[in-house]
Design a protein around this motif. Structure first.
Motif, mmCIF file in Angstrom:
data_model
loop_
_atom_site.group_PDB
_atom_site.id
_atom_site.type_symbol
_atom_site.label_atom_id
_atom_site.label_comp_id
_atom_site.label_asym_id
_atom_site.label_seq_id
_atom_site.Cartn_x
_atom_site.Cartn_y
_atom_site.Cartn_z
ATOM 1 N N SER A 145 -9.811 0.768 8.039
ATOM 2 C CA SER A 145 -9.640 1.841 8.693
ATOM 3 C C SER A 145 -9.684 2.063 10.307
ATOM 4 O O SER A 145 -9.079 3.249 11.194
ATOM 5 N N TRP A 146 -8.945 1.238 10.892
ATOM 6 C CA TRP A 146 -9.125 0.642 12.465
ATOM 7 C C TRP A 146 -7.560 1.343 12.534
ATOM 8 O O TRP A 146 -6.958 2.305 13.011
ATOM 9 N N PHE A 147 -6.592 0.646 11.438
ATOM 10 C CA PHE A 147 -5.091 1.471 11.692
ATOM 11 C C PHE A 147 -5.260 3.145 11.328
ATOM 12 O O PHE A 147 -4.164 3.555 11.918
ATOM 13 N N ASP A 148 -5.646 3.233 10.514
ATOM 14 C CA ASP A 148 -5.592 4.949 10.185
ATOM 15 C C ASP A 148 -6.319 6.014 11.002
ATOM 16 O O ASP A 148 -5.309 7.277 11.462
ATOM 17 N N SER A 149 -6.985 5.075 11.858
ATOM 18 C CA SER A 149 -8.019 6.134 13.590
ATOM 19 C C SER A 149 -6.732 5.742 13.973
ATOM 20 O O SER A 149 -6.096 6.749 15.285
ATOM 21 N N ALA A 150 -5.764 4.815 14.541
ATOM 22 C CA ALA A 150 -5.330 4.345 15.338
ATOM 23 C C ALA A 150 -3.964 4.847 15.029
ATOM 24 O O ALA A 150 -3.799 6.131 16.100
ATOM 25 N N TYR A 151 -4.116 5.718 13.852
ATOM 26 C CA TYR A 151 -2.625 6.564 13.306
ATOM 27 C C TYR A 151 -3.154 8.068 13.512
ATOM 28 O O TYR A 151 -1.408 7.906 13.910
ATOM 29 N N ASP A 152 -3.925 8.086 13.399
ATOM 30 C CA ASP A 152 -3.845 9.312 13.426
ATOM 31 C C ASP A 152 -4.299 10.252 14.974
ATOM 32 O O ASP A 152 -3.846 10.917 15.167
ATOM 33 N N LYS A 153 -4.328 9.144 15.648
ATOM 34 C CA LYS A 153 -4.209 9.535 17.251
ATOM 35 C C LYS A 153 -3.113 10.193 17.641
ATOM 36 O O LYS A 153 -2.793 10.717 18.203
ATOM 37 N N GLN A 154 -1.662 8.964 17.076
ATOM 38 C CA GLN A 154 -0.973 8.806 17.369
ATOM 39 C C GLN A 154 -0.013 10.396 16.905
ATOM 40 O O GLN A 154 0.181 11.028 17.662
ATOM 41 N N PHE A 155 -1.034 10.409 15.498
ATOM 42 C CA PHE A 155 0.170 11.796 14.876
ATOM 43 C C PHE A 155 -0.705 12.622 15.353
ATOM 44 O O PHE A 155 0.413 13.972 15.825
ATOM 45 N N GLU A 156 -2.504 12.809 16.024
ATOM 46 C CA GLU A 156 -2.462 14.221 17.035
ATOM 47 C C GLU A 156 -1.707 14.482 18.351
ATOM 48 O O GLU A 156 -1.532 15.412 19.269
ATOM 49 N N LYS A 157 -1.124 13.281 19.035
ATOM 50 C CA LYS A 157 -0.519 13.606 19.992
ATOM 51 C C LYS A 157 0.677 13.915 20.171
ATOM 52 O O LYS A 157 1.430 14.429 20.999
ATOM 53 N N ALA A 158 1.558 13.284 18.878
ATOM 54 C CA ALA A 158 2.970 14.365 18.791
ATOM 55 C C ALA A 158 2.962 14.826 18.320
ATOM 56 O O ALA A 158 3.566 16.003 19.178
ATOM 57 N N ALA A 159 2.149 15.722 17.718
ATOM 58 C CA ALA A 159 1.912 17.021 17.059
ATOM 59 C C ALA A 159 1.607 17.696 18.992
ATOM 60 O O ALA A 159 1.555 19.280 18.808
ATOM 61 N N GLU A 160 0.615 17.699 19.391
ATOM 62 C CA GLU A 160 -0.059 18.273 21.151
ATOM 63 C C GLU A 160 1.621 18.403 21.639
ATOM 64 O O GLU A 160 1.552 19.502 22.039
#
Length: 190
Positions: A51-66
């Motif tokens: 769950s920690w890894f998924d949330s960290a990955y999601d944050k990086q993905f969101e930043k790249a998408a932005e």
């Protein structure tokens, strides 16, 4: 490591000699609950890690998408602005873009040439080629590069001379070190 403990006759095995070092406010362990700062995050279960890894990955993905979205919006605005220009404005804009790219490439070539020239000059003068790192900020300014070269090399030679003098002075105190002045004159004259 507390070296003062050794100087004051403390227990070298890690005891505190009754001084109370390492004790918490109540005289016990400094962190009785084990909440000490740790250099790494510890996970109790694999699910907790996932769950920690998924949330960290999601944050990086969101930043790249932005970032991609912002870049796309900027490019689309520029395209709309470009489409609204007259033919003369388009020609001027294209010319300015080409000129900007040309200037950037010219600057890169100048930096590379200056780096190569300074590297060769250091080698010819018998100085360490690794000194080229000291010139990195000055490579873009060809006009002042020679002055910078003189200042850096003079400073290096002076520091080297002081280091040799200090080493020779220290070695002359060692029995059987030989004639320190003869060694110094050999090093300085090279």
């Amino acid at each position: 490591m507390n070296l003062q403990r050794f100087a004051e006759g403390g227990d070298p095995a890690g005891g505190d000699g009754g001084r109370g070092w390492g004790k918490g406010p109540n005289g016990g362990d400094p962190d009785p609950e084990g909440k000490e700062d740790k250099p790494f995050k510890a996970f109790k279960t694999e699910d907790e890690f996932n769950s920690w890894f998924d949330s960290a990955y999601d944050k990086q993905f969101e930043k790249a998408a932005e970032n991609l979205k912002a870049k796309w919006e900027k490019e689309s605005k520029e395209k709309k602005y470009y489409e609204q220009m007259t033919d003369a404005e388009k020609a001027e804009y294209d010319f300015n873009q080409k000129q900007e790219k040309l200037n950037q490439r010219e600057q890169e070539v100048t930096v590379k040439e200056n780096c190569a020239n300074i590297t060769n000059k250091l080698a010819e003068d018998g100085l360490p080629v690794s000194l080229v790192k000291a010139f990195t900020p000055a490579f873009a300014d060809t006009d002042n590069l020679e002055t910078t070269y003189k200042e850096v090399t003079e400073g290096f030679r002076e520091a080297l001379k002081q280091g040799v003098d200090k080493a020779l002075a220290n070695s002359s105190k060692t029995p059987g070190a030989g004639d320190g002045m003869a060694v110094r004159s050999l090093l300085v004259n090279q």
